[in-house]
Write an enzyme that holds these catalytic residues in place. Structure first.
Site, PDB file in Angstrom:
ATOM      1  N   HIS A  52      56.070  36.018  41.764  1.00  0.00           N
ATOM      2  CA  HIS A  52      54.448  35.476  42.234  1.00  0.00           C
ATOM      3  C   HIS A  52      53.723  36.731  40.817  1.00  0.00           C
ATOM      4  O   HIS A  52      53.736  38.071  41.019  1.00  0.00           O
ATOM      5  CB  HIS A  52      53.907  35.466  43.089  1.00  0.00           C
TER       6      HIS A  52
ATOM      7  N   HIS B 140      49.903  38.181  41.044  1.00  0.00           N
ATOM      8  CA  HIS B 140      48.582  39.374  41.566  1.00  0.00           C
ATOM      9  C   HIS B 140      47.172  39.398  41.000  1.00  0.00           C
ATOM     10  O   HIS B 140      47.496  39.673  39.937  1.00  0.00           O
ATOM     11  CB  HIS B 140      49.044  40.315  42.984  1.00  0.00           C
TER      12      HIS B 140
END
Length: 132
Positions: free
Chosen positions: A104, A106
């Site tokens: 992931h 950010h």
């Protein structure tokens, strides 16, 4: 979005089942939604559809498609939240600060005055590296 549409899943992974999230953007390799534990208003994540523990396990195409979504989400956040800047990045492995082992990125909106001295960005996670 149904769980079966997410992609390759791993039991116990919080990002392999995101049917309860408001999806901000998506493509065949990734999707984006607001972070459940935001550090600022509008903090969002772009995650890989395929379960891969970290960024360097992704294919080149998956990496490119994730960055395509970063661009889309930044445009959305600029329009909706009007931040003054951004921190964008990812953590790799436990020593790098990764706590959810599903790739992931950010996208953290920054606002004028949100911290006294924003210089150094993520350098502040390592003591004495932020001020220079």
């Amino acid at each position: 979005m149904q769980d079966s549409e997410i992609g390759t899943k791993r039991d116990g992974c919080p990002f392999c089942s995101v049917s309860d999230r408001l999806i901000l953007a998506e493509n065949e390799s990734a999707l984006a939604f607001y972070d459940g534990y935001p550090v600022s208003e509008g903090h969002a994540l772009v995650i890989s559809r395929r379960h891969a523990a970290h960024y360097f396990e992704l294919t080149t195409k998956e990496k490119h498609r994730m960055w395509d979504l970063v661009d889309e989400v930044v445009s959305h956040l600029q329009e909706k939240h009007h931040p003054d800047g951004f921190n964008i990045g990812f953590n790799v492995q436990e020593a790098g600060g990764q706590t959810v082992f599903h790739t992931h990125i950010h996208i953290i909106p920054r606002y004028e005055g949100d911290v006294p001295d924003p210089r150094g960005g993520i350098r502040h996670v390592i003591q004495d590296k932020g001020c220079y």
